[in-house]
Design a protein around this motif. Structure first.
Motif, mmCIF file in Angstrom:
data_model
loop_
_atom_site.group_PDB
_atom_site.id
_atom_site.type_symbol
_atom_site.label_atom_id
_atom_site.label_comp_id
_atom_site.label_asym_id
_atom_site.label_seq_id
_atom_site.Cartn_x
_atom_site.Cartn_y
_atom_site.Cartn_z
ATOM 1 N N LYS A 31 -6.416 27.554 -12.956
ATOM 2 C CA LYS A 31 -7.209 28.319 -13.785
ATOM 3 C C LYS A 31 -8.579 27.972 -14.791
ATOM 4 O O LYS A 31 -8.999 28.423 -15.451
ATOM 5 C CB LYS A 31 -6.238 28.933 -15.081
ATOM 6 N N SER A 32 -9.145 26.974 -14.106
ATOM 7 C CA SER A 32 -10.284 26.518 -14.458
ATOM 8 C C SER A 32 -11.699 27.420 -13.875
ATOM 9 O O SER A 32 -11.504 27.732 -12.487
ATOM 10 C CB SER A 32 -10.512 25.037 -13.949
ATOM 11 N N ARG A 33 -12.650 27.440 -14.547
ATOM 12 C CA ARG A 33 -13.751 28.176 -13.799
ATOM 13 C C ARG A 33 -14.357 27.363 -12.711
ATOM 14 O O ARG A 33 -14.413 26.246 -12.544
ATOM 15 C CB ARG A 33 -14.830 28.123 -14.986
ATOM 16 N N LEU A 34 -14.908 28.187 -11.838
ATOM 17 C CA LEU A 34 -15.264 27.851 -10.393
ATOM 18 C C LEU A 34 -16.883 27.721 -10.481
ATOM 19 O O LEU A 34 -17.375 28.854 -11.330
ATOM 20 C CB LEU A 34 -14.659 28.585 -9.376
ATOM 21 N N LYS A 35 -17.603 27.113 -9.954
ATOM 22 C CA LYS A 35 -19.073 27.012 -10.004
ATOM 23 C C LYS A 35 -19.588 27.202 -8.696
ATOM 24 O O LYS A 35 -18.891 26.708 -7.637
ATOM 25 C CB LYS A 35 -19.665 25.970 -10.587
ATOM 26 N N GLN A 36 -20.608 27.998 -8.699
ATOM 27 C CA GLN A 36 -21.371 28.385 -7.103
ATOM 28 C C GLN A 36 -22.032 27.084 -6.741
ATOM 29 O O GLN A 36 -22.491 26.116 -7.490
ATOM 30 C CB GLN A 36 -22.418 29.544 -7.092
ATOM 31 N N GLN A 37 -22.025 26.858 -5.336
ATOM 32 C CA GLN A 37 -22.871 25.843 -4.686
ATOM 33 C C GLN A 37 -23.411 26.188 -3.452
ATOM 34 O O GLN A 37 -22.960 27.430 -2.953
ATOM 35 C CB GLN A 37 -22.123 24.802 -4.024
ATOM 36 N N TYR A 38 -24.588 25.858 -3.109
ATOM 37 C CA TYR A 38 -25.429 26.347 -2.100
ATOM 38 C C TYR A 38 -25.071 25.438 -0.822
ATOM 39 O O TYR A 38 -25.075 24.258 -0.823
ATOM 40 C CB TYR A 38 -26.778 26.462 -2.195
ATOM 41 N N VAL A 39 -24.685 26.117 0.272
ATOM 42 C CA VAL A 39 -24.041 25.141 1.474
ATOM 43 C C VAL A 39 -24.970 25.914 2.696
ATOM 44 O O VAL A 39 -25.276 26.968 2.862
ATOM 45 C CB VAL A 39 -22.718 25.804 1.854
ATOM 46 N N THR B 29 -25.888 26.885 6.055
ATOM 47 C CA THR B 29 -25.381 27.235 7.120
ATOM 48 C C THR B 29 -25.392 26.569 8.597
ATOM 49 O O THR B 29 -24.759 27.050 9.455
ATOM 50 C CB THR B 29 -25.816 28.838 7.291
ATOM 51 N N LYS B 30 -26.126 25.614 8.656
ATOM 52 C CA LYS B 30 -26.415 24.913 9.808
ATOM 53 C C LYS B 30 -25.520 23.846 10.187
ATOM 54 O O LYS B 30 -25.114 23.608 11.211
ATOM 55 C CB LYS B 30 -28.196 24.543 10.195
ATOM 56 N N ASP B 31 -25.448 22.963 8.978
ATOM 57 C CA ASP B 31 -24.895 21.998 9.100
ATOM 58 C C ASP B 31 -23.677 21.606 7.813
ATOM 59 O O ASP B 31 -22.785 20.703 7.874
ATOM 60 C CB ASP B 31 -25.384 20.436 9.184
ATOM 61 N N GLY B 32 -23.508 22.803 7.169
ATOM 62 C CA GLY B 32 -22.290 22.909 6.355
ATOM 63 C C GLY B 32 -22.636 22.024 5.078
ATOM 64 O O GLY B 32 -21.669 21.692 4.087
ATOM 65 N N GLU B 33 -23.941 21.328 4.663
ATOM 66 C CA GLU B 33 -24.242 20.379 3.802
ATOM 67 C C GLU B 33 -24.315 21.060 2.546
ATOM 68 O O GLU B 33 -24.892 22.129 2.551
ATOM 69 C CB GLU B 33 -25.388 19.370 4.154
ATOM 70 N N ILE B 34 -23.892 20.555 1.402
ATOM 71 C CA ILE B 34 -23.827 21.240 0.186
ATOM 72 C C ILE B 34 -25.564 20.655 -0.523
ATOM 73 O O ILE B 34 -25.723 19.656 -0.620
ATOM 74 C CB ILE B 34 -22.985 20.696 -0.862
ATOM 75 N N VAL B 35 -26.177 21.718 -0.703
ATOM 76 C CA VAL B 35 -27.624 21.421 -0.965
ATOM 77 C C VAL B 35 -27.763 21.521 -2.571
ATOM 78 O O VAL B 35 -27.667 22.611 -3.075
ATOM 79 C CB VAL B 35 -28.731 22.239 -0.261
ATOM 80 N N PRO B 36 -28.257 20.729 -3.473
ATOM 81 C CA PRO B 36 -28.699 20.562 -4.748
ATOM 82 C C PRO B 36 -29.550 21.678 -4.815
ATOM 83 O O PRO B 36 -30.673 21.941 -3.888
ATOM 84 C CB PRO B 36 -28.845 19.504 -5.233
ATOM 85 N N ARG B 37 -29.875 22.203 -6.068
ATOM 86 C CA ARG B 37 -30.689 23.398 -6.377
ATOM 87 C C ARG B 37 -32.184 22.916 -6.172
ATOM 88 O O ARG B 37 -33.219 23.626 -5.653
ATOM 89 C CB ARG B 37 -30.599 23.814 -7.845
ATOM 90 N N ASP B 38 -32.563 21.671 -6.634
ATOM 91 C CA ASP B 38 -33.710 21.203 -6.538
ATOM 92 C C ASP B 38 -34.336 20.856 -5.122
ATOM 93 O O ASP B 38 -35.456 20.390 -4.937
ATOM 94 C CB ASP B 38 -33.732 20.031 -7.469
ATOM 95 N N GLN B 39 -33.540 21.070 -4.174
ATOM 96 C CA GLN B 39 -33.771 20.789 -2.821
ATOM 97 C C GLN B 39 -33.847 22.297 -2.181
ATOM 98 O O GLN B 39 -33.992 22.302 -0.862
ATOM 99 C CB GLN B 39 -32.975 19.855 -2.011
ATOM 100 N N THR B 40 -33.982 23.282 -2.993
ATOM 101 C CA THR B 40 -33.987 24.809 -2.102
ATOM 102 C C THR B 40 -35.547 25.071 -2.225
ATOM 103 O O THR B 40 -36.139 24.677 -3.030
ATOM 104 C CB THR B 40 -33.144 25.652 -2.869
ATOM 105 N N VAL B 41 -35.868 26.005 -1.284
ATOM 106 C CA VAL B 41 -37.120 26.638 -1.351
ATOM 107 C C VAL B 41 -36.822 28.151 -1.037
ATOM 108 O O VAL B 41 -35.883 28.456 -0.148
ATOM 109 C CB VAL B 41 -38.038 26.046 -0.394
ATOM 110 N N LYS B 42 -37.736 29.103 -1.570
ATOM 111 C CA LYS B 42 -37.706 30.399 -1.314
ATOM 112 C C LYS B 42 -38.434 30.893 0.033
ATOM 113 O O LYS B 42 -39.577 30.146 0.372
ATOM 114 C CB LYS B 42 -38.149 31.391 -2.445
ATOM 115 N N GLY B 43 -37.535 31.772 0.986
ATOM 116 C CA GLY B 43 -38.382 32.273 2.149
ATOM 117 C C GLY B 43 -37.966 33.586 2.156
ATOM 118 O O GLY B 43 -37.227 34.288 1.851
ATOM 119 N N TYR B 44 -38.824 34.183 3.005
ATOM 120 C CA TYR B 44 -38.943 35.687 3.488
ATOM 121 C C TYR B 44 -38.678 35.677 4.699
ATOM 122 O O TYR B 44 -39.206 35.215 5.810
ATOM 123 C CB TYR B 44 -40.171 36.384 3.220
ATOM 124 N N GLU B 45 -37.409 36.561 5.428
ATOM 125 C CA GLU B 45 -37.205 36.569 6.550
ATOM 126 C C GLU B 45 -37.935 37.787 7.089
ATOM 127 O O GLU B 45 -38.039 39.108 7.159
ATOM 128 C CB GLU B 45 -35.709 37.007 6.838
#
Length: 287
Positions: free
Chosen positions: A28-36, A38-54
């Motif tokens: 019953k502990s809170r869960l936190k979201q992570q960025y994964v 989709t290509k290799d399943g690697e968990i990506v820290p927020r400081d390694q993300t960039v915004k993109g437009y499709e």
């Protein structure tokens, strides 16, 4: 030409939905979201993300935070009125959030003047307002002694009714007459919001309170509802007949209440909805 100092106040709060947190079922502990990735399943820290437009399927152009900030609209402390339009000529389908506008120090007279002038002319003001990196189209309209700033959707944000598939149907004069009579029976000359409450939210809070108190929440299983095709004319007649019969009955005792116009109307609305949209997918509006 004229500047009126004002203060902005929220006209409502988003309290209609009951929010639930995601917990680990085991402890019953809170869960936190992570960025994964989709290509290799690697968990990506927020400081390694960039915004993109499709711009095409799986094709992106990326932007830095500075580039996005450069495109965003700078917040403005002024609400710029561009024109005045008849108050009733703005379709409510364009309405979004609303704010109350109150006079700031020194602006009381000008505030009252524009309020009374708009009421006298029957017009509201279209204006531009920038906040949170966006430019908003707003409608300023007078209410009682104050002003309401109604955020509006832009033209390209509203889908036309022509996109809704509506087949043509013949409405006969007797059907229209009966439907009109039913509308008049439960008609009111004004909207009284105090007569309505969010029953779903109330049900959620009652269930949550029972859980907090250690009680079990038990729900009765309902039989699946199926659409029933009925004769709309007969449904109208039955509803009106029930209302008229209730009127002819002698005054009831306190222990034996009679059917009300509202219950007859609900019966007709439920029947009409099933008759007009049997088996239709998605939400349906009742008459």
């Amino acid at each position: 030409m004229v500047s009126i100092p004002i203060r902005m106040y929220s006209a409502g709060e988003s309290a209609s939905a009951v929010s639930f947190n995601m917990l680990h079922a085991k402890c019953k502990s809170r869960l936190k979201q992570q960025y994964v990735c989709t290509k290799d399943g690697e968990i990506v820290p927020r400081d390694q993300t960039v915004k993109g437009y499709e711009f095409q399927k799986d094709q992106y152009v990326t932007f830095t935070e500075d580039e996005i900030k450069a495109m965003a609209e700078e917040a403005q402390k002024a609400i710029e009125i561009t024109e005045f339009v008849p108050a009733g000529k703005v379709d409510p389908v364009y309405f979004d959030g609303a704010y109350y506008l109150g006079p700031d120090k020194g602006g009381e007279k000008a505030y009252k003047l524009i309020n009374e002038a708009m009421k006298l002319t029957g017009r509201a003001a279209l204006a531009k307002w920038a906040a949170r990196g966006k430019q908003y189209l707003v409608l300023i309209r007078p209410v009682d002694k104050g002003l309401v700033m109604q955020q509006l959707l832009y033209k390209d944000e509203v889908r036309p009714i022509s996109e809704v598939p509506i087949d043509d149907a013949e409405v006969k004069e007797p059907e229209l007459k009966l439907a009109t009579q039913l509308i008049e029976q439960i008609a009111n000359d004004e909207f009284k919001p105090e007569n309505y409450e969010d029953e779903v939210k109330k049900r959620y809070h009652e269930a949550i309170q029972r859980k907090v108190e250690g009680q079990e929440v038990v729900t009765a299983a309902e039989a699946p509802k199926t659409a029933q095709i009925i004769d709309l004319m007969e449904a109208l007649k039955a509803s009106l007949a029930a209302k008229n019969a209730a009127r002819r009955r002698p005054a009831p005792r306190a222990s034996c209440p009679t059917a009300s116009a509202a219950s007859a109307a609900r019966s007709w609305r439920a029947s009409a909805a099933r008759a007009c949209a049997p088996g239709a997918a998605g939400s349906r509006a009742s008459a």
